[in-house]
Design an enzyme around this catalytic site. Sequence first.
Site, PDB file in Angstrom:
ATOM      1  N   GLY A 128    -111.169  49.574 -48.173  1.00 58.73           N
ATOM      2  CA  GLY A 128    -110.584  50.921 -47.453  1.00 58.73           C
ATOM      3  C   GLY A 128    -109.514  50.271 -45.901  1.00 58.73           C
ATOM      4  N   SER A 129    -109.840  51.061 -44.964  1.00 64.78           N
ATOM      5  CA  SER A 129    -109.130  50.677 -44.296  1.00 64.78           C
ATOM      6  C   SER A 129    -108.601  49.175 -43.662  1.00 64.78           C
ATOM      7  CB  SER A 129    -108.578  51.134 -43.072  1.00 64.78           C
ATOM      8  OG  SER A 129    -109.479  51.467 -42.293  1.00 64.78           O
ATOM      9  N   GLU A 135    -110.918  45.073 -49.034  1.00 63.43           N
ATOM     10  CA  GLU A 135    -109.661  44.846 -50.484  1.00 63.43           C
ATOM     11  C   GLU A 135    -108.901  46.405 -49.302  1.00 63.43           C
ATOM     12  OE1 GLU A 135    -109.323  47.544 -54.054  1.00 63.43           O
ATOM     13  OE2 GLU A 135    -110.000  46.203 -54.407  1.00 63.43           O
ATOM     14  N   CYS A 154    -104.312  51.544 -53.659  1.00 59.83           N
ATOM     15  CA  CYS A 154    -104.489  50.355 -52.173  1.00 59.83           C
ATOM     16  C   CYS A 154    -103.024  49.796 -53.105  1.00 59.83           C
ATOM     17  CB  CYS A 154    -105.265  49.640 -52.398  1.00 59.83           C
ATOM     18  SG  CYS A 154    -105.722  49.022 -53.991  1.00 59.83           S
ATOM     19  N   GLU A 212     -98.421  51.584 -45.075  1.00 64.20           N
ATOM     20  CA  GLU A 212     -98.740  52.406 -46.505  1.00 64.20           C
ATOM     21  C   GLU A 212     -98.968  54.140 -46.239  1.00 64.20           C
ATOM     22  OE1 GLU A 212    -102.538  51.692 -49.236  1.00 64.20           O
ATOM     23  OE2 GLU A 212    -102.285  51.453 -47.583  1.00 64.20           O
TER      24      GLU A 212
END
Length: 463
Positions: free
Chosen positions: A213-214, A234, A268, A363
């Site tokens: 996630g973030s 991640e 991602c 991102e």
Amino acid sequence: MSTIEVTSPFDGKVVGTVPFTTVEGVQKAIDTAYERYLDVDNWIPKYKRVEILENLMKIMSSQVEELTILCASEGGKPYMDSKVEVLRAINGVKIAIEQIGLQEGHEIAMGHTPTSTNRIAYTMKEPIGVVVSISAFNHPLNLAIHQVIPALAVGCPVIIRPATQTPMSAVRLVELLKEAGLPEGWAQAVVCDRAGGELLVTSPKTAFFSFIGSGPVGWYLNSKASAGTRSALEHGGVAPVIVEPDADIESMIPDLVKGGFYHAGQVCVSVQRIFVHESIANTVASKITEKASKLVVGNQLDPKTEVGPLINHNEVNRVEEWVNDAVAKGGKILTGGKRISDSCYEPTVIFNPSDDAIISQKEIFGPVVVVYPYKTLDEAIKRANQLDVSFQAAVFTKNIDTALKTVKRLNATAVMVNDHTAFRVDWMPFGGAKTSGLGLGGIPDTMAEMQNQKMMVIKSPVL
């Protein structure tokens, strides 16, 4: 027990309900998993784990269509890509089964010093303990496979907390595992609030936690974990691509478009920043624009849809703001640049916004790619490396020296040569560095991280 409704990102219609777990329920799940781990005499033997996972593969293979509809309905990924996700998930179970037989220790040499005579030593692998997995929305079934199946394969009890927007796939996976013969308490899904999620990570009974996630949330949870808890994080990567003048443009364009707009850019390692040599920058941008403008956007359940909705309306608003900021800072919209509805945004290509535009620094996690011209390879590498992220990157060139130089100098954990940044197979190492993450994903590496090494030393006068 209360429930929560799960809605389609496209039109907001309710597509299902799942049980909601209170903080007390989360604690009970932790206690149950910990009890399974402490009961060493009743750990699931390897042959039984293989049998259970083989049964799971058979069950999933018989329900590909149902699982595809489930994933697409809650996550918004187009039907065609959701089916690929389901097939990939089944193969992920197969990879874990194959890896079980490869988890082994080795002999430690003894006897070559006076103090080590009359001894033999061997290492062995043991399950680390209770595994907690906090998952993201963008691949609801396959991420659950990556965070649950490796734990079970090495013998760890596991609890998964799926994203509240897309919990049904993870809940279904746990149901299918029970159907495949997994004993009660070894895999649990808890749909809970942030307090429940934080309890999962901070509990001293948790030995390993996996987070997808973030970055801010992942690093916060990592800072709160109990002493000794191992973690794998991640996060995102703002993936850079460098295109040299000798690149094969015609074969490259489909890869870049797929890598940039797959799942509406909500990946991602999605292609985002494309640095193209100034001699071909306009040509490459034009060809990407032509292909992106023809992508079919709409309801993820329509088999013709290539780009589905963003996960919620706030994400559409955010993407719109970032695109407007890029235009205000010199970027030229080549295609797209507008919302289609409250849930869908046009596939967008932007040419050369300034380096201080938001989209050049963060991102986007949306259907937007940006093309920047550059003069020299060194300049492109420097600009690609200027952010505090490090994940997958790519370079397109026919020159092996150029490729090797770029691979060596790019600040990335993986560099694809003549392929897009989102390439991945589930047996390869996968993970970010710097602010992009910690530890490694990929099923073999995850299994390795979810085990402890134990050594046995035997002393005997007859040795």
